[in-house]
Design a protein around this motif. Structure first.
Motif, PDB file in Angstrom:
ATOM      1  N   TRP A 100       0.842  -1.160   0.000  1.00 29.77           N
ATOM      2  CA  TRP A 100       0.000   0.000   0.000  1.00 29.77           C
ATOM      3  C   TRP A 100       0.884   1.219   0.000  1.00 29.77           C
ATOM      4  O   TRP A 100       0.983   1.923   0.987  1.00 29.77           O
ATOM      5  CB  TRP A 100      -0.917  -0.019   1.221  1.00 29.77           C
ATOM      6  N   HIS A 134      -5.637   0.579  -8.046  1.00 30.41           N
ATOM      7  CA  HIS A 134      -5.550   1.724  -7.143  1.00 30.41           C
ATOM      8  C   HIS A 134      -6.073   2.924  -7.912  1.00 30.41           C
ATOM      9  O   HIS A 134      -6.423   2.810  -9.094  1.00 30.41           O
ATOM     10  CB  HIS A 134      -4.104   1.975  -6.712  1.00 30.41           C
ATOM     11  N   TYR A 172     -10.467   1.275  -3.623  1.00 28.15           N
ATOM     12  CA  TYR A 172     -10.274   0.351  -2.508  1.00 28.15           C
ATOM     13  C   TYR A 172      -9.291  -0.763  -2.887  1.00 28.15           C
ATOM     14  O   TYR A 172      -9.438  -1.416  -3.914  1.00 28.15           O
ATOM     15  CB  TYR A 172     -11.611  -0.249  -2.105  1.00 28.15           C
ATOM     16  N   CYS A 173      -8.276  -0.970  -2.045  1.00 26.57           N
ATOM     17  CA  CYS A 173      -7.231  -1.931  -2.393  1.00 26.57           C
ATOM     18  C   CYS A 173      -6.823  -2.797  -1.222  1.00 26.57           C
ATOM     19  O   CYS A 173      -5.734  -3.336  -1.179  1.00 26.57           O
ATOM     20  CB  CYS A 173      -6.017  -1.199  -2.961  1.00 26.57           C
ATOM     21  N   HIS A 177      -5.579   0.345   2.724  1.00 26.09           N
ATOM     22  CA  HIS A 177      -6.039   1.303   1.711  1.00 26.09           C
ATOM     23  C   HIS A 177      -6.054   2.731   2.255  1.00 26.09           C
ATOM     24  O   HIS A 177      -5.596   3.668   1.598  1.00 26.09           O
ATOM     25  CB  HIS A 177      -7.437   0.875   1.250  1.00 26.09           C
TER      26      HIS A 177
END
Lengths: 204, 551
Positions: A100, A134, A172-173, A177
């Protein structure tokens, strides 16, 4: 908020344009609704009047909104279309998104995790992800583009003001996130050259 | 028509004794009204779960930093909140509950065309719902992908994505079967004399909705199965690691899921179109325009899906067309709002709870609609896409719109369905709690979103704290309203004043001609229809004009 990129004025104008019209229409609808409910309350108006409709009115409140939304569409479009084609002399930086964190690779080969750019120089960012989707988002620039693993998305901007702004991930990852933040730091051209040379020296 | 055999109509559907007894007389009943009640109970159960998740999310966001849960839990909770609220509450909310109960009655039929299929669709609904719940407790933990299941994340996540996908797949079938039933019923079982333009507007909206359910739902079904194939068999369709294309997934997902928001909103618009003329005691303004705008929304709404993907990187042509159509689809909704307001004009208005909720719908839905325009503008979309602005917009449309539409329908038809009256004053108190709480909960999200607060964030930068605080406080007021409203409706069933008055509110559609509560086959003699639904002929009788002075 103050204009920090070439997009801010156009986006804000379109937003305010739509907001003003929306607010006026919402106020009209709400006030009429409340006024009718008060005035034609059964205590005051014992007997209702049947009105089945009115073609002129229907035409009126179809045509006027059509014109208004076409205006909205137009301002939305002209604000957007600039962002498609970066100027030929743009400085190109490669952006990599991964769970992230962000990393930035400059034409001279060095990499950073904070994005430094010179003010008043068009900058093109080539966006790529090594894992999931992303989205590269600079709220102060009114700019966002998805960063996908299989497409070479890109965006460009011209930062007008020196300063430091947030870069967020907007798609949303997963677990962290909401911590996928970094900064974009806009510095003057001279400072940028100095910074760049220092980075190159460090890389060696 | 023929007299009813063996007196099936001598008692109400609630008391009727069929082949089964006790709970079996409900869960195996093919009576559209009992199926409607089954849906009502299951839908409200899921709603309670969804609200609890929403409440917990807001509690977590009261302050920046971790407070009551870890990020993994938060991610699962917003995923489950979305799946439950969308697939198990809003989609079945009006069509499956009130559509099932009232569509046959309002067109003067004894039941839907395929009563057994109707029961099957409820069983599928329960199966899908249970599977979704089971997936929470299986090893691996609940899905954490968001209700959109975007790929590649949903292929990589170690959580129970497949059970959640299969749950959504099964729920889709339930929805398709309901749609199929409604289209057939509307075409085949209308009362004598009820032409299409004499149908109540709620039926028009259900009819348009049913077509979307039939045509669009299979696409999501197939898409979800493809994801399952990808996860289980490693077939590369969407995952770039396998040579697939994640953007293809987004297209397929939204080809269903955008029309789906019209599945959610259209029936609510239908409810509002029923309530406003009844409580204004006058004919509806612009019947045909409201009816056709439902069809127009269903058609145009199927062509705007990619406005969920403006930041994904599409060609200028696609951007131009999808933005343009997005603005055009706003027009039929605007036409509806104007016609509703015009229907209040020169009415004789009774501000009973159903009208209050319907007017609340108009206000909140309008805000949702206008903010939708802001997102439709391409340049603005680049800024507010995937921020809490979208979350606010969506909740204004889906909760302020459809949610309040469901509440309006409950207050409108509750006495008819159960033969019991609820407390009017309490219902109004609940409305104000809901209305104020709702705005306090969701309006700050518009501001935050504009300032750059992305959505699906477990944590946030300190500058957004005041907005998150307001929003969380709003959620408490909203939930208080929900508790007041539901306990009022529930205690009506237990202790409410009984009523057998067929026409509780002075409506002129056919459900008000059936007994209260309706008997098994709805009517002793199937009605014949000769007029449009909201005529209020007594208004046209000549009388001295004393109304003019009464200002």
């Amino acid at each position: 908020m103050f204009p920090a990129s070439n997009y801010v004025d156009k986006v804000d104008f379109a937003f305010i344009f739509i907001t003003v019209i929306s607010f006026a229409l919402l106020a009209l609808v709400t006030i009429l609704m409340l006024y009718f409910v008060f005035k034609y309350n059964h205590k005051r108006n014992k007997k209702a009047t049947n009105i089945h409709g009115s073609i002129p009115l229907e035409i009126f409140w179809t045509v006027i909104p059509v014109i208004l939304v076409l205006g909205m569409f137009y301002f939305g479009w002209v604000g957007y279309v600039d962002s498609v084609n970066p100027p030929a002399d743009s400085m190109v930086i490669k952006v990599t998104g991964q769970m992230w964190k962000w990393s930035f690779e400059y034409p001279d080969g060095f990499k950073t995790d904070t994005l430094y750019v010179p003010a008043n120089v068009p900058v093109k960012l080539n966006l790529n992800s090594v894992d999931v989707n992303h989205s590269f988002y600079i709220p102060a620039f009114r700019l966002k583009k998805d960063v996908l693993p299989n497409r070479n998305n890109s965006l460009w901007f011209n930062a007008d003001k020196t300063g430091s702004y947030d870069i967020a991930c907007a798609e949303y990852c997963g677990l962290r996130h909401s911590y996928m933040y970094t900064k974009i730091v806009v510095i003057t051209k001279d400072n940028f050259t100095a910074w760049k040379n220092a980075q190159i020296a460090k890389a060696k | 028509m023929t007299a009813n055999p063996s007196g099936v109509n001598s008692v109400s559907y609630l008391e009727y004794k069929g082949r089964h007894k006790g709970i079996k007389s409900w869960i195996f009943s093919t009576d559209h009204k009992r199926i409607g009640i089954l849906y009502l109970i299951s839908m409200l159960t899921f709603f309670a779960v969804g609200v609890t998740f929403g409440f917990l999310m807001r509690l977590e966001l009261f302050s920046p930093g971790p407070s009551i849960m870890d990020p993994q839990t938060y991610n699962s909770i917003f995923t489950l909140h979305g799946i439950i609220m969308i697939f198990l509450f809003i989609i079945p909310g009006l069509p499956a509950v009130f559509g099932n109960f009232f569509l046959p009655i309002m067109i003067g039929a004894k039941d839907v065309s395929f009563p057994r299929l109707n029961l099957l669709s409820w069983w599928l609904f329960v199966a899908g719902g249970l599977l979704a719940i089971i997936s929470v407790f299986l090893p691996g933990g609940p899905a954490d992908t968001g209700w959109t299941f975007y790929i590649p994340y949903s292929v990589r996540s170690g959580t129970n994505v497949v059970p959640a996908l299969l749950a959504a797949f099964i729920l889709g079938f339930s929805s398709i079967l309901t749609g199929l039933n409604f289209v057939t019923t509307v075409h085949r079982l209308r009362a004598k004399g009820m032409t299409f333009f004499k149908m109540p507007l709620f039926i028009w909206s259900l009819y348009s909705t049913a077509w979307i359910q039939i045509l669009a739902t299979p696409i999501i079904g197939i898409t979800l199965l493809l994801v399952v194939m990808e996860r289980w068999l490693g077939v590369g369709i969407f995952d770039p690691a396998l040579g697939g294309d994640p953007v293809l997934y987004q297209h397929l997902f939204w080809i269903y899921s955008h029309p789906a928001v019209y599945i959610m909103i259209l029936p609510a618009m239908g409810v509002v179109s029923e309530i406003i003329p009844v409580f204004s005691r006058r004919t509806i303004f612009g019947y045909k325009f409201i009816a056709f705008s439902s069809v127009a929304i269903a058609l145009l709404g199927s062509l705007v899906w990619a406005h969920h993907m403006f930041t994904v990187g599409m060609s200028n042509t696609a951007m131009f067309i999808f933005s343009f159509l997005t603005f055009i689809v706003a027009i039929p909704s605007a036409i509806k709002v104007f016609n509703w307001v015009a229907t209040l004009y020169k009415g004789s208005i009774y501000t009973e709870p159903p009208l209050l909720y319907a007017l609340g719908f108009i206000f909140l839905f309008s805000i949702g609609g206008f903010t939708g325009l802001m997102q439709g503008a391409l340049s603005v979309n680049m800024h507010i896409h995937d921020t809490s602005f979208i979350v606010a917009h969506f909740h204004y449309v889906m909760f302020g719109g459809t949610g309040f539409g469901i509440f309006a329908a409950m207050h409108y038809w509750w006495p008819k369905m159960f033969g019991r009256k609820y407390k009017i004053k309490t219902a109004k108190t609940a409305f104000w709690f809901l209305f104020i709480g709702f705005n306090l909960l969701y309006f700050p999200m518009f501001i935050m979103g504009w300032l750059g607060m992305p959505r699906r964030y477990y944590d946030y930068l300190p500058e957004y704290t005041p907005y998150h605080r307001l929003s969380t406080i709003g959620s408490w007021i909203l939930i208080t309203g929900l508790i007041i409203m539901f306990s009022n409706l529930y205690s009506a069933l237990r202790r409410g004043e009984k009523t057998t008055e067929p026409n509780v509110w002075g409506g002129e559609t056919l459900e008000w001609k059936s007994a209260t509560p309706p008997p098994l086959e709805n009517f002793d003699v199937l009605p014949e229809v000769s007029e449009a639904p909201y005529e209020y002929k007594e208004n046209d009788e000549v009388e001295e004009k004393k109304t003019e002075e009464a200002v």
